[in-house]
Design an enzyme around this catalytic site. Sequence first.
Site, PDB file in Angstrom:
ATOM      1  N   ALA A   1      77.193 -41.852  43.067  1.00 33.06           N
ATOM      2  CA  ALA A   1      77.978 -42.622  43.963  1.00 33.06           C
ATOM      3  C   ALA A   1      78.875 -41.453  44.210  1.00 33.06           C
ATOM      4  CB  ALA A   1      78.511 -44.083  43.932  1.00 33.06           C
TER       5      ALA A   1
ATOM      6  N   TRP B   1      77.294 -51.695  39.098  1.00 33.97           N
ATOM      7  CA  TRP B   1      78.324 -52.255  40.823  1.00 33.97           C
ATOM      8  C   TRP B   1      77.263 -53.824  41.265  1.00 33.97           C
ATOM      9  CZ3 TRP B   1      75.590 -50.644  45.491  1.00 33.97           C
ATOM     10  CH2 TRP B   1      76.519 -50.757  46.860  1.00 33.97           C
TER      11      TRP B   1
ATOM     12  N   ASP C   1      71.908 -43.578  39.942  1.00 35.46           N
ATOM     13  CA  ASP C   1      73.192 -43.585  41.007  1.00 35.46           C
ATOM     14  C   ASP C   1      74.195 -42.626  40.808  1.00 35.46           C
ATOM     15  OD1 ASP C   1      74.902 -44.423  43.228  1.00 35.46           O
ATOM     16  OD2 ASP C   1      74.524 -46.404  42.625  1.00 35.46           O
TER      17      ASP C   1
ATOM     18  N   LYS D   1      82.302 -40.889  48.754  1.00 39.09           N
ATOM     19  CA  LYS D   1      83.277 -41.305  48.825  1.00 39.09           C
ATOM     20  C   LYS D   1      84.135 -39.124  48.488  1.00 39.09           C
ATOM     21  CE  LYS D   1      82.052 -45.197  47.277  1.00 39.09           C
ATOM     22  NZ  LYS D   1      82.199 -46.391  47.550  1.00 39.09           N
TER      23      LYS D   1
HETATM   24  C1  LMR Z   1      82.880 -50.456  45.554  1.00 35.69           C
HETATM   25  O1  LMR Z   1      82.331 -50.525  45.073  1.00 35.69           O
HETATM   26  O2  LMR Z   1      83.715 -50.697  45.836  1.00 35.69           O
HETATM   27  C2  LMR Z   1      82.557 -49.463  46.532  1.00 35.69           C
HETATM   28  O3  LMR Z   1      80.831 -48.746  46.634  1.00 35.69           O
HETATM   29  C3  LMR Z   1      81.949 -50.272  47.839  1.00 35.69           C
HETATM   30  C4  LMR Z   1      81.157 -51.186  48.035  1.00 35.69           C
HETATM   31  O4  LMR Z   1      80.309 -51.372  48.778  1.00 35.69           O
HETATM   32  O5  LMR Z   1      80.920 -51.786  47.150  1.00 35.69           O
END
Ligand code: LMR
Length: 397
Positions: free
Chosen positions: A210, A127, A208, A243
């Site tokens: 999420a 990410w 993490d 989420k």
């Molecule tokens: C995403 O990856 O789209 C979400 O976790 C929102 C973000 O903050 O990037």
Amino acid sequence: MFETLTAAPPDKIIALMGQFREDPRPGKIDLGVGVYKDAKGNTPIMAAVREAEKLLYERQSTKTYVGMAGDPVFNAAMIGLVFGEDADRARIRAAQAPGGSGALRILAELIARSKPGATVWLSDPTWPNHVPLVRAAGVTTKDYPYFDAATGMVRFDAMMMALKKAAPGDVVLLHGCCHNPTGANLDHGQWEAVAELFVSRGLFPFVDLAYQGFGDGLEEDAFGVRLLASRVPEMAVAASCSKNFAVYRDRVGTAFLLGKGAAEADIAYSQLLSVARGMYSMPPDHAAAAIRIILEDKGLTASWKSELETMRQRMVSLREGFADALRRQSNSDRFDFIARHRGMFSRIGATPEQVEKLRAEHGVYMVGDSRINVAGLPEDRLDTLAASIISVMGETA
Ligand code: LMR
């Protein structure tokens, strides 16, 4: 003062939200930001959250400060949710935080306080926001291989090979489930091998979590975290409620640490709270208070779990439907991995130019690395979307 600055580059995921909003085309499709959507394209407030907010309105008698750690009852409930009912609570400490990102940020800072100059290994890819969140603490980052774009699978041997070269005490950031951006996840045997390596090499897991509940189920998605917690002496976990409780803008997450023993955990926890005090003082509480009400009430917990399960199953069936449509449109099985992946995301393997063409010519929005949010797939137009994708990407890889 500010004349020394140049403009910061826009955050690619967040910028996409604005671009989509401004696009006047009626058939546009948003596969961008990781926000769950129902069949109508809405992100509803979950029924249990709404009910808990009503109760909160009636019951809450003060808005005085909650303290650096947030609400201890919320934190205890989150330990149960993430680490399970058999959690070794004597060694686990939890702090309510402003979203999963806030939890990641204070834990990264705690790591830097514990080991100045620490190295944190990130999956390639990961990410994008992991990089600034972790580096802001002053640690060094390195990448470990993770994803094979050709097969859509985890490059597990390459990942293990790289991590075998990590130095004892190095930190490894793992996605607990629903890998963002690839959707390719470790299986049980791979988690076992990772846990063994971490113990034998003295590596520190930083997980993490999420998307708990978006992959294979609430319990199943916590498998990796719970396995590691039962094996390693110390670890850190950042969990997000954005989420799985759909409380995105209210910012709720939890930072957990596992210490060698209760005394070590207490010391590290005091440092974690001092980090929080220096960064934002205290976490926001509104949705955390609603989540506490849900987790303390059997009926509301059941309602929340059942709605979450419906959302999860919708994403699984969208994955299957989309892989089928892509098979029909491409006359190949090259996109079958989408059905095997879990969570909100998959990478379809388009180049940045193809991603841009899909946006410009077909009104299809996805992140530049070709990550799609499967919850945004239009269930009544999967073949049309698949045809657009194949027209841009070509029939063969
Ligand atoms: C995403 O990856 O789209 C979400 O976790 C929102 C973000 O903050 O990037």
